[in-house]
Write a protein that holds these residues in place. Structure first.
Motif, short mmCIF file in Angstrom:
data_model
loop_
_atom_site.label_atom_id
_atom_site.label_comp_id
_atom_site.label_asym_id
_atom_site.label_seq_id
_atom_site.Cartn_x
_atom_site.Cartn_y
_atom_site.Cartn_z
N ALA A 117 0.81 -1.09 0.07
CA ALA A 117 0.07 0.07 -0.18
C ALA A 117 0.89 1.33 0.01
CB ALA A 117 -1.03 0.03 1.31
N ARG A 118 2.00 1.34 0.78
CA ARG A 118 2.82 2.29 0.76
C ARG A 118 3.41 2.49 -0.58
NH1 ARG A 118 0.64 1.42 4.25
NH2 ARG A 118 -0.67 3.06 3.42
N VAL A 119 3.76 1.67 -1.36
CA VAL A 119 4.50 1.75 -2.62
C VAL A 119 3.26 2.20 -3.59
CG1 VAL A 119 5.23 0.49 -4.61
CG2 VAL A 119 6.12 -0.01 -2.29
N GLN A 120 2.12 1.47 -3.54
CA GLN A 120 1.28 2.25 -4.46
C GLN A 120 0.65 3.59 -4.08
OE1 GLN A 120 -2.29 -0.52 -4.11
NE2 GLN A 120 -1.36 -2.10 -4.99
N LYS A 121 0.78 4.23 -2.80
CA LYS A 121 0.48 5.58 -2.87
C LYS A 121 1.62 6.61 -3.06
CE LYS A 121 -3.41 4.64 0.31
NZ LYS A 121 -4.03 4.95 1.56
N GLY A 122 2.97 5.95 -3.27
CA GLY A 122 4.12 6.74 -3.49
C GLY A 122 4.82 7.21 -2.05
N GLN A 123 4.47 6.48 -1.03
CA GLN A 123 5.17 7.13 0.45
C GLN A 123 6.60 6.36 0.44
OE1 GLN A 123 2.09 5.98 3.18
NE2 GLN A 123 0.39 7.33 2.25
N GLN A 124 7.28 6.96 1.08
CA GLN A 124 8.62 6.54 1.17
C GLN A 124 8.57 5.94 2.89
OE1 GLN A 124 11.27 6.25 -0.63
NE2 GLN A 124 9.76 6.85 -2.20
N VAL A 125 9.22 4.68 2.97
CA VAL A 125 9.43 4.01 4.53
C VAL A 125 10.60 4.12 4.92
CG1 VAL A 125 9.03 2.11 5.76
CG2 VAL A 125 7.09 3.04 4.27
N TYR A 126 11.19 4.56 5.73
CA TYR A 126 12.71 4.35 6.24
C TYR A 126 12.56 3.49 7.51
CZ TYR A 126 13.34 8.53 3.03
OH TYR A 126 13.43 9.22 2.04
N LEU A 127 12.92 2.21 7.51
CA LEU A 127 12.82 1.28 8.64
C LEU A 127 14.06 1.22 9.12
CD1 LEU A 127 10.42 -0.70 9.85
CD2 LEU A 127 11.14 -2.31 8.14
#
Length: 974
Positions: free
Chosen positions: A194-204
């Protein structure tokens, strides 16, 4: 507050297993999908799946079939029965007041004001609010950057994503164990997709406590140009909370962080400890809460006045007390709470009073669930009359307990120990609703005690205890570290059997308190369950007679250290049978002539297989099991070159296998008291403390007592890294091949699952971050720590790859630096034994004198007299039983006038043990129609035991133990 795994799982084990099996299927599926997702979107995260975390956290299945996180070293859980529902309920309220920080250099800093509730030293809600930074409602909005402090089981990430549109997620999860738990439960695959589809960046950031926050935000700023961020904390963490407190305070300055002008101190003080999660609370403003505060102040003054009558020093100390960390607050729902100002953490949830009463109710329903009395069945000694009789009595107790339909905590309580106080809700309920004879309260946090003076009715509690002749032992500032010594002394003075009617209640969870409770329970177990009984006392005396008259026994005497000062600096290798012995035997063998070598218990077989002959071999068990182990460990010629190191009571057949025996009197033994109060004294012969529970404890204790200054522990692992590798592979814990050689490939000769049979506890390792141990080994390590703390001149190197032992110096064998020129004198062992011990002739004379002193006809007289008294009595209830037990204790002490009968020494331990069981039975089934008949039968069982064991003893006073030990490796010993 407590949130223990036992409270969140089903009592029906079969139903719980069904839930666990169903959850396990779901976990396998979720984990498989998540690993595939991480492989695609964040492959670096998979590296952490193979790393062993250091937090001892894992998932478990709750009574509602949901996955939760538990610290399996303590049993403390993170969430309630339904973590997902719980997280969703709190997340919305958090998003409506989410801290916001400015990432610009020109932010204006507001100055908080300090104000207190009128007439108190508690911070006002307005003042607390002024200390906070900006908070905004981001629910159903769009933000550029969320900094997430901890993810927990993962559900909060999903709830936030459903309610807020976030361009950049900066997620810190310091615990690898927590991340691994989330991979097994949370649908990372769907969330990441879902984050990829919405173009959101995740720094884990896994394994990161936010120490890199400045660098991480600067990187995100360089990519996006954002000038603000929002901060969300899922759970409390000592280091992260320190940073969170600064970021969300009114004094926050991004420029100060950039310039390195901010010094952050982690929350590691005893009073800083809080559960992983706390419930956000809204405070009632001062004007709206004025009436409640006036009532609280009146209660404080009234309590202080009464406290001044009973405890004047304490009352004076708290008259003008100022809280250090925790302040009393009133929430908008008009319930009292405790608030840690710096961590913004509440002690209770929404309604502390209801939570406290609920916790007390759970405790009351099963206050003795881990009772040591009912868990001991004797094992290989189960054929002793002591165990045959007491096991029958234990069955009656369990049967009576199962028939009860009322709370298990009785109205009349002989003794109860409270660890922790909080606001005192549980204490107030216990005192006002029960008749308590002795109440022991330990509370280290002065803030808590001070706040309780405003909330609960101390005046009524103290007056009721006084009226009913009860006693409150108030221990403030003590975290329980001294409880073991304090309480065992007090309870021993009124009769050790009173332990069974003394309850232990941890009011809230704290790791230091948990350790104190563990230590105390183990001490109670030693006093009652592992204490002496007739057969142990009998064999202690008969075995002493056999060993002492052998002509090869050397008994340690009090010897000035200067008489052998030339020996005490030589290295002493204490060799246990742990797995790491297999990796260190080469070093021991190479330096064999530079150190005194002592093998402990089953390590003898391993050393024999490795071609190493020890100078001493240590054994602690009294029964004949040691003979079977030792006689199968090595050939007789090998054994005759070794000196047996032990305490009085060691089996004479075992002693006869060795060239000679070196003994010390063991403290607390009936056989020790029988000798040292009649034919010799402790002024000449010292007694050895802490020679339990393992042979390694005996070796360490006796060497420290002798003044040896340089000890090296090899194979004293007291734990293991691999459940299938729990002892040296060269020992008899593993089957041998047909040719007689041990085989590491074949299963144990005992055919047991070691981990399942013994239970495992994760603890800090000596060389590893974490290893596993069992309760007996954990106690053993603690006892070694206690001994070393008492002998500051002793330098002890822990060369074992097992548990960490405080007071030792961790040192791998390859890093040891023994003087290459050092060589032991060839006669060092002879010199040591002859210097610190009396001669075998003197030992023989002691045994002869004791035989002449002891008069079995006097014993018969005392036994018959006591039996006559016992048979005349018939307890009807717990009150009459307590009176009888008190009188019986007096009768025992009167027999000490004539010590020639040995009645006191032989029966004192059994009397205390039976008294404990009788008390337990009397307090477990008073509302049952069979109550009186059960109590009468149990009392008669005590008379039967006295009669039967004395008859055996009278026929052969010096009979020795004949316990057999089945082991496929052992040759026949007929």
């Amino acid at each position: 507050m407590n949130n223990n795994i036992s409270q969140l799982t089903l009592s029906d084990e079969l139903e719980q297993q069904k839930l666990e099996q169903k959850l396990a299927e779901k976990v396998r599926s979720v984990k498989h999908k998540n690993i595939q997702a991480f492989s695609a979107y964040a492959p670096y995260a998979l590296e952490f799946m193979d790393i062993m975390g250091e937090d001892a956290l894992s998932i478990f299945c709750t009574s509602s079939g949901k996955a939760n996180i538990v610290d399996y070293s303590t049993g403390q859980c993170w969430y309630g029965v339904d973590p997902e529902l719980e997280i969703c309920a709190t997340t919305k309220s958090k998003l409506m007041q989410l801290p916001k920080i400015s990432l610009t250099a020109n932010k204006k800093i507001s100055t908080p004001f300090i104000d207190y509730i009128k007439g108190t030293s508690f911070i006002s809600p307005e003042s607390f609010a002024s200390m906070q930074g900006e908070k905004v409602n981001v629910d159903q909005s769009h933000i550029g950057l969320l900094v997430q402090f901890g993810m927990g089981i993962g559900y909060e990430l999903e709830e936030i994503a459903n309610r807020v549109n976030i361009d950049n997620w900066l997620i810190y999860e310091p615990s690898i164990d927590v991340f691994k738990a989330s991979v097994e439960v949370f649908d990372w695959a769907a969330w990441l997709e879902a984050r990829v589809q919405k173009g959101q960046q995740v720094y884990l950031q896994i394994g990161n406590n936010a120490s890199s926050l400045v660098e991480d935000i600067l990187h995100i700023q360089s990519e996006t140009g954002i000038n603000e961020a929002y901060i969300n904390r899922h759970y409390h963490h000592p280091e992260m909370d320190s940073l969170y407190q600064y970021l969300t305070s009114a004094l926050f300055s991004w420029q100060s962080l950039l310039d390195g002008q901010v010094s952050l101190v982690p929350f590691t003080d005893f009073c800083d400890v809080i559960p992983p999660l706390s419930t956000p609370i809204d405070l009632l403003d001062s004007d709206a809460s004025s009436i409640q505060w006036m009532e609280a102040q009146q209660r404080f003054l009234f309590n202080l006045n009464t406290l001044g009558y009973y405890y004047p020093d304490i009352a004076e100390a708290f008259r003008n007390f100022v809280p250090q960390k925790w302040h009393l607050v009133l929430s908008k729902n008009k319930t009292w709470n405790l608030l840690h100002l710096e961590r913004s953490a509440a002690f209770y949830g929404v309604n502390g009073k209801e939570e406290a009463y609920s916790d007390l109710q759970l405790f009351s329903q099963n206050p003795l669930k881990d009772d040591p009395l009912l868990d001991v069945n004797g094992g290989k000694l189960g054929y002793y009359k002591h165990y045959l009789k007491t096991n029958y009595l234990k069955s009656a107790i369990k049967e009576a307990g199962a028939e009860r339909h009322i709370p298990s905590l009785p109205e009349k309580i002989n003794g109860i120990i409270l660890f922790g106080l909080g606001l005192g809700y549980q204490l107030e309920n216990l005192v006002l609703d029960h008749d308590i004879k002795s109440l022991y309260l330990y509370e280290s946090n002065f803030d808590f005690f001070y706040a309780s003076l405003f909330i609960v009715d101390w005046s009524s509690m103290l007056q009721k205890l006084d009226k009913n002749n009860g006693r409150l032992y108030l221990n403030l500032g003590d975290d329980g570290s001294h409880a073991r010594e304090d309480l065992t002394n007090k309870i021993n003075n009124i009769g050790p059997y009173n332990i069974v009617s003394t309850y232990i209640y941890p009011v809230y969870h704290h790791p230091v308190i948990q350790q104190a409770i563990f230590d105390l329970k183990q001490e109670f177990k030693v006093i009652v369950s592992m204490g002496e009984y007739f057969e142990h006392a009998k064999y202690g005396i008969s075995h002493m007679h056999g060993v002492f008259t052998s002509g090869s026994a050397h008994l340690v005497k009090r010897t000035p250290l200067e008489d052998y000062a030339d020996l005490v600096d030589y290295p002493v290798f204490i060799v246990g049978n742990g797995p790491s012995l297999d990796a260190s035997f080469e070093y021991i063998k190479q330096h064999r002539n530079q150190a005194i070598v002592i093998s402990c218990g089953t390590a003898l077989r391993s050393l024999y297989n490795y071609g190493i002959r020890p100078d001493f071999h240590a054994e602690i068990e009294q029964n004949k099991a040691t003979y079977h182990w030792v006689s199968n460990a090595a050939d007789r010629g090998f054994l005759k070159q070794i000196t047996l190191l032990s305490v009085n009571g060691v089996h004479p057949d075992t002693a006869d296998l060795f060239g000679r025996t070196m003994l010390m009197f063991k403290a607390g033994e009936a056989s020790t008291r029988a000798y040292t109060t009649t034919v010799c004294s402790l002024e000449e012969f010292p007694e050895l403390d802490y020679a339990y529970p393992t042979v390694s404890n005996l070796a360490v204790s006796i060497l420290c007592a002798l003044g040896m200054k340089n000890l090296y522990l090899f194979g004293v692992d007291l734990g293991f890294k691999d459940f299938t590798y729990h002892h040296s592979k060269q020992s008899d814990y593993y089957a041998r091949k047909d040719g007689g050689e041990p085989s590491a490939e074949r299963p144990s000769a005992f055919d047991l699952d070691y981990a399942q049979a013994n239970g495992v506890i994760p603890v800090p390792g000596n060389f590893q971050e974490r290893v596993y141990t069992k309760h007996e080994f954990r106690v053993s390590a603690k006892i070694i720590e206690r001994v070393l703390a008492s002998f500051e001149d002793v330098q002890c190197f822990n060369c074992s790859d097992g548990v960490s032992i405080l007071g030792t110096i961790p040192m791998s064998p390859k890093d040891l630096d023994l003087d290459p020129q050092l060589s032991l004198p060839s006669d060092i062992v002879d010199h040591l034994v002859q210097t610190v011990c009396v001669s075998p002739e003197r030992v023989v004379k002691l045994a002869q004198d004791f035989s002449l002193f002891f008069n079995i006809e006097h014993l018969k007289r005392d036994v018959e007299a006591h039996l006559s008294w016992v048979k005349e009595q018939c307890p009807k209830n717990i009150e009459t039983l307590e009176a009888l037990l008190f009188r019986q204790r007096e009768l025992f002490q009167q027999t000490l006038v004539d010590k020639t009968s040995l009645f006191f020494f032989l029966f004192w331990g059994s009397m205390n043990y039976y008294s404990a069981l009788l008390l337990k039975l009397a307090s477990s089934s008073s509302h049952n129609e069979h109550y009186e008949s059960r109590l009468k039968e149990a009392w008669e069982l005590w008379a039967e035991y006295i009669e039967e064991v004395f008859l055996d003893f009278y026929q052969d006073p010096y009979a020795i133990d004949v316990t057999e030990v089945p082991n496929a490796n052992f040759a026949s010993n007929n």
